[in-house]
Design a protein around this motif. Structure first.
Motif, PDB file in Angstrom:
ATOM      1  N   THR A  30     -26.239 -45.050  17.550  1.00 14.32           N
ATOM      2  CA  THR A  30     -26.445 -44.128  16.429  1.00 14.32           C
ATOM      3  C   THR A  30     -25.543 -42.903  16.578  1.00 14.32           C
ATOM      4  N   GLN A  31     -25.464 -42.371  17.791  1.00 10.07           N
ATOM      5  CA  GLN A  31     -24.592 -41.218  18.031  1.00 10.07           C
ATOM      6  C   GLN A  31     -23.143 -41.580  17.731  1.00 10.07           C
ATOM      7  N   GLN A  90     -21.988 -44.008  15.768  1.00  8.25           N
ATOM      8  CA  GLN A  90     -21.806 -44.260  14.330  1.00  8.25           C
ATOM      9  C   GLN A  90     -21.755 -42.966  13.526  1.00  8.25           C
ATOM     10  N   ASN A  91     -22.444 -41.940  14.005  1.00  9.15           N
ATOM     11  CA  ASN A  91     -22.458 -40.653  13.313  1.00  9.15           C
ATOM     12  C   ASN A  91     -21.326 -39.732  13.747  1.00  9.15           C
ATOM     13  N   GLN A 134     -29.752 -48.068  21.434  1.00 11.28           N
ATOM     14  CA  GLN A 134     -29.858 -47.725  20.017  1.00 11.28           C
ATOM     15  C   GLN A 134     -29.465 -46.271  19.782  1.00 11.28           C
ATOM     16  N   THR A 135     -29.914 -45.391  20.652  1.00 11.90           N
ATOM     17  CA  THR A 135     -29.560 -43.975  20.535  1.00 11.90           C
ATOM     18  C   THR A 135     -28.053 -43.775  20.677  1.00 11.90           C
TER      19      THR A 135
END
Length: 100
Positions: free
Chosen positions: A64-65, A67-68, A60-61
């Motif tokens: 998220t990284q 996607q950002n 998940q981390t």
């Protein structure tokens, strides 16, 4: 229901039981002098995530990284996805596209 995880500690098994959603049960068995606790439940990515299994919190981390637009460990991402492909086959699950 399928076997999701095995625990050697009764308290840890009982905590895990509270995290699993859907039908579930905890069964104990004696192996020589040690008691083992088997957690049965519905195999789902959500239940595995709630149990902290298969490096899903780390995945998940990484997602998220990515996607950002931040730098992320692509090698680690690939390793986790490779493992999840094996898990998906064993539990008849589909890996969500956005994880890939």
């Amino acid at each position: 229901m399928k076997l999701l995880n095995t625990y050697e500690d009764k308290e840890a098994a009982e905590v895990a039981l509270t995290k699993v959603q859907g039908p579930k049960r905890l069964a104990s068995e004696r192996d020589d002098t040690q008691v083992i606790y088997n957690l049965f439940g519905e195999p789902s990515w959500g239940n595995f995530y709630r149990l902290g299994m298969f490096q899903l919190p780390e995945l998940q981390t990484l997602i998220t990284q990515r996607q950002n637009g931040l730098a992320y460990n692509e090698k680690k991402h690939h390793e986790i996805i490779t493992m999840l492909q094996y898990i998906a086959g064993n539990f008849e699950l589909t890996i969500p596209e956005h994880w890939l």
